[in-house]
Design an enzyme around this catalytic site. Structure first.
Site, short mmCIF file in Angstrom:
data_model
loop_
_atom_site.label_atom_id
_atom_site.label_comp_id
_atom_site.label_asym_id
_atom_site.label_seq_id
_atom_site.Cartn_x
_atom_site.Cartn_y
_atom_site.Cartn_z
N GLU A 146 0.82 -1.21 0.00
CA GLU A 146 0.00 0.00 0.00
C GLU A 146 0.85 1.27 0.00
O GLU A 146 0.56 2.23 -0.72
CB GLU A 146 -0.95 -0.01 1.20
CG GLU A 146 -2.16 -0.92 1.04
CD GLU A 146 -1.80 -2.39 1.21
OE1 GLU A 146 -2.63 -3.25 0.86
OE2 GLU A 146 -0.70 -2.69 1.73
N HIS B 195 -9.69 -5.56 10.68
CA HIS B 195 -10.31 -5.38 9.36
C HIS B 195 -11.71 -4.76 9.46
O HIS B 195 -12.50 -4.87 8.53
CB HIS B 195 -10.41 -6.72 8.63
CG HIS B 195 -9.09 -7.33 8.29
ND1 HIS B 195 -8.26 -7.88 9.23
CD2 HIS B 195 -8.44 -7.45 7.11
CE1 HIS B 195 -7.16 -8.34 8.66
NE2 HIS B 195 -7.24 -8.08 7.37
#
Length: 329
Positions: free
Chosen positions: A60, A129
């Site tokens: 990322e 998450h």
């Protein structure tokens, strides 16, 4: 107007903007060959080719930085995070590079780019998450933040975000992708919703229920439930958290004289803290009750289904908050 899903609305927006402007391109994990983790980019590789729909390594920080560099050269990248939970690894590129570059170069280098992907909890994805990441991004000047709660808003706001000359964090509720709603047909013209404009999703006179993102649907459920008890709830969808439509918030509160803020994130220094402060500073004399907040529990999201349910905002808690500001409890 045709009914399509939230993911189809996003797909339409991406395709239309890539067709309109050759400087727009998409990059991220599995956006090309796999059609996107949530199939938002379905068909785009075949239509636009591998130079404009780019699969990246699982890094990322790396591909967010690539996007910032591309934006500095005049391109308009759309960086897809498989989830905004993973964007934490790229916060340096978002907050220190994208958000500050225009300011630090004295307005010489704009950063026209979008960081997009799902945010918040889904179903039993556990603590790492399931985070609603809005507060982390909205805190930094230089980044705009958009949180659409319906398919139509998803399309119109994404098109506006791609055209914007500032970096935009575009956060999509993960549980919304299959949600259906009416969206203007592409043949009927260019459908764009300006950033920074809230929308009253339901008119009401007794209490303002202010919210954003996927909590809009919960707010509408609560409004329907309280209508049966002769309580008229106004649902105000902020849609954009930065810039914030303060005028819409104040107009609603001045009409109803009571307000409840509903958000998915944690309570401590959450979005609701800013909303409550804004109302207190600008509309205190119109209030007939303290402004209340309904949020996720102040804990990491549990994995166990029963505990996860308890941690999330639900209709009963929102109804109770509305009743409290109406002195009905």
């Amino acid at each position: 107007m045709p009914e399509i899903t939230y993911r189809e609305a996003l797909n339409q927006a991406l395709a239309e903007e890539m067709e309109r402007d050759e400087s727009v391109f998409l990059l991220g994990e599995e956006v090309a060959e796999y059609d996107g983790a949530y199939k938002v980019s379905k068909g785009l590789l075949e239509r636009f080719g591998p130079r404009r729909v780019v699969d990246t390594p699982i890094s990322e920080l790396g591909f967010a930085g690539l996007g910032v560099g591309a934006a500095m050269t005049g391109l308009r990248p759309i960086v897809e995070f498989m989830t905004f939970n993973f964007s934490i690894l790229a916060l340096d590129q978002v907050i220190n590079s994208a958000a500050k570059m225009y300011y630090m170069t004295g307005g010489q280098i704009p950063i026209p780019m979008v960081f997009r992907g799902p945010t918040g909890a889904a179903l039993q994805l556990s603590a790492q998450h399931s985070q609603a990441c809005e507060t982390w991004y909205v805190h930094a000047p230089g980044v705009k933040l958009v949180t659409p709660g319906t398919p139509a808003d998803a399309k119109g706001l994404l098109k506006a975000s791609i055209r914007d000359d500032d970096p935009v964090a575009f956060m999509e509720g993960e549980l919304l992708y299959n949600m259906k709603g009416e969206v203007p047909d592409p043949d009927d013209g260019d459908f764009v919703i300006p950033l920074g404009k809230a929308e009253v999703k339901r008119e009401g006179a007794d209490v303002s229920l202010i919210t954003h993102g996927k909590m809009v649907n919960l707010a509408l459920q609560v409004a329907g439930k309280l209508e049966k008890e002769d309580v008229d709830v106004e649902v105000l969808d902020l849609r954009t958290l930065r810039p914030l439509d303060v005028d819409a918030i104040l107009a609603s509160v001045r009409k109803t004289n009571r307000a409840v803020y509903l958000e998915e994130g944690w309570p401590y220094v959450g979005i609701g803290s800013q909303i409550v402060t804004t109302i207190q500073e600008e509309a205190f004399d119109y209030l007939d009750a303290p402004v209340l907040r309904v949020t996720q529990a102040d804990v990491p999201m549990p994995y166990a289904k029963n505990l996860e349910k308890l941690a999330k905002p639900d209709a009963d808690r929102v109804v109770a908050a509305c009743n409290r500001v109406l002195y009905r409890d």
